[in-house]
Design a protein around this motif. Structure first.
Motif, PDB file in Angstrom:
ATOM      1  N   THR A 132       0.830  -1.205   0.000  1.00 11.91           N
ATOM      2  CA  THR A 132       0.000   0.000   0.000  1.00 11.91           C
ATOM      3  C   THR A 132       0.866   1.256   0.000  1.00 11.91           C
ATOM      4  O   THR A 132       0.566   2.220  -0.701  1.00 11.91           O
ATOM      5  N   LYS A 133       1.928   1.242   0.771  1.00 13.23           N
ATOM      6  CA  LYS A 133       2.803   2.410   0.853  1.00 13.23           C
ATOM      7  C   LYS A 133       3.433   2.729  -0.499  1.00 13.23           C
ATOM      8  O   LYS A 133       3.460   3.888  -0.919  1.00 13.23           O
ATOM      9  N   GLU A 134       3.926   1.724  -1.200  1.00 10.44           N
ATOM     10  CA  GLU A 134       4.553   1.940  -2.500  1.00 10.44           C
ATOM     11  C   GLU A 134       3.544   2.442  -3.525  1.00 10.44           C
ATOM     12  O   GLU A 134       3.843   3.333  -4.319  1.00 10.44           O
ATOM     13  N   ALA A 135       2.328   1.872  -3.502  1.00 15.59           N
ATOM     14  CA  ALA A 135       1.291   2.315  -4.438  1.00 15.59           C
ATOM     15  C   ALA A 135       0.902   3.759  -4.173  1.00 15.59           C
ATOM     16  O   ALA A 135       0.752   4.557  -5.104  1.00 15.59           O
ATOM     17  N   GLU A 172       3.726   6.139  -5.454  1.00 18.24           N
ATOM     18  CA  GLU A 172       3.819   6.303  -6.902  1.00 18.24           C
ATOM     19  C   GLU A 172       2.569   6.908  -7.528  1.00 18.24           C
ATOM     20  O   GLU A 172       2.667   7.648  -8.500  1.00 18.24           O
ATOM     21  N   LEU A 173       1.400   6.605  -6.991  1.00 18.83           N
ATOM     22  CA  LEU A 173       0.161   7.076  -7.611  1.00 18.83           C
ATOM     23  C   LEU A 173      -0.287   8.450  -7.118  1.00 18.83           C
ATOM     24  O   LEU A 173      -0.931   9.184  -7.860  1.00 18.83           O
ATOM     25  N   VAL A 174       0.032   8.801  -5.878  1.00 11.49           N
ATOM     26  CA  VAL A 174      -0.478  10.055  -5.312  1.00 11.49           C
ATOM     27  C   VAL A 174       0.643  11.015  -4.927  1.00 11.49           C
ATOM     28  O   VAL A 174       0.655  12.174  -5.352  1.00 11.49           O
ATOM     29  N   VAL A 175       1.578  10.562  -4.122  1.00 10.46           N
ATOM     30  CA  VAL A 175       2.591  11.459  -3.564  1.00 10.46           C
ATOM     31  C   VAL A 175       3.529  11.992  -4.639  1.00 10.46           C
ATOM     32  O   VAL A 175       3.807  13.200  -4.687  1.00 10.46           O
ATOM     33  N   ARG A 176       4.018  11.140  -5.491  1.00  7.68           N
ATOM     34  CA  ARG A 176       4.984  11.584  -6.514  1.00  7.68           C
ATOM     35  C   ARG A 176       4.388  12.609  -7.475  1.00  7.68           C
ATOM     36  O   ARG A 176       4.990  13.673  -7.678  1.00  7.68           O
ATOM     37  N   PRO A 177       3.208  12.380  -8.081  1.00  6.66           N
ATOM     38  CA  PRO A 177       2.635  13.431  -8.936  1.00  6.66           C
ATOM     39  C   PRO A 177       2.253  14.680  -8.146  1.00  6.66           C
ATOM     40  O   PRO A 177       2.375  15.797  -8.633  1.00  6.66           O
ATOM     41  N   GLY A 178       1.809  14.500  -6.896  1.00 11.46           N
ATOM     42  CA  GLY A 178       1.467  15.655  -6.067  1.00 11.46           C
ATOM     43  C   GLY A 178       2.674  16.505  -5.743  1.00 11.46           C
ATOM     44  O   GLY A 178       2.604  17.739  -5.739  1.00 11.46           O
TER      45      GLY A 178
END
Length: 99
Positions: free
Chosen positions: A63-66, A69-75
């Protein structure tokens, strides 16, 4: 003629480095008008994909990796990167302090 070419090559590499750290007007406008809205959309789509995939990622234990990559990095690229910069961070001042 050969000396002029090497001087121009040295100047162009210096100019590129200078543009990366101190973005100009067009880089800032392009970032504001094109890149930031696209990144905001990517953040929203990534958040929705994260919520949909949450049961599966929880079962798999990543869950942490997802979320990263899906929320934190683009944010981070949307909200933390300085306007016109190519690297994320809180701004040019902090990037200069890290070096």
């Amino acid at each position: 003629m050969l000396l002029t070419g090497s001087v121009l090559a040295a100047d162009s590499s210096y100019g590129y480095q200078h543009e990366v750290e101190n973005p100009g007007f067009y880089a800032m406008v392009g970032d504001l008008v094109i890149a930031r809205p696209l990144l905001l959309g990517a953040t929203a789509i990534g958040a929705a994909a994260f919520v949909v995939s949450l049961p599966f990622t929880a079962l798999a234990g990543n869950t942490k990796e997802a979320g990263q990559e899906l929320v934190v990095r683009p944010g981070r690229e949307t909200f933390v990167r300085c306007l016109g910069c190519t690297r994320s961070g809180y701004g040019r001042k902090q990037q200069d302090e890290r070096r």
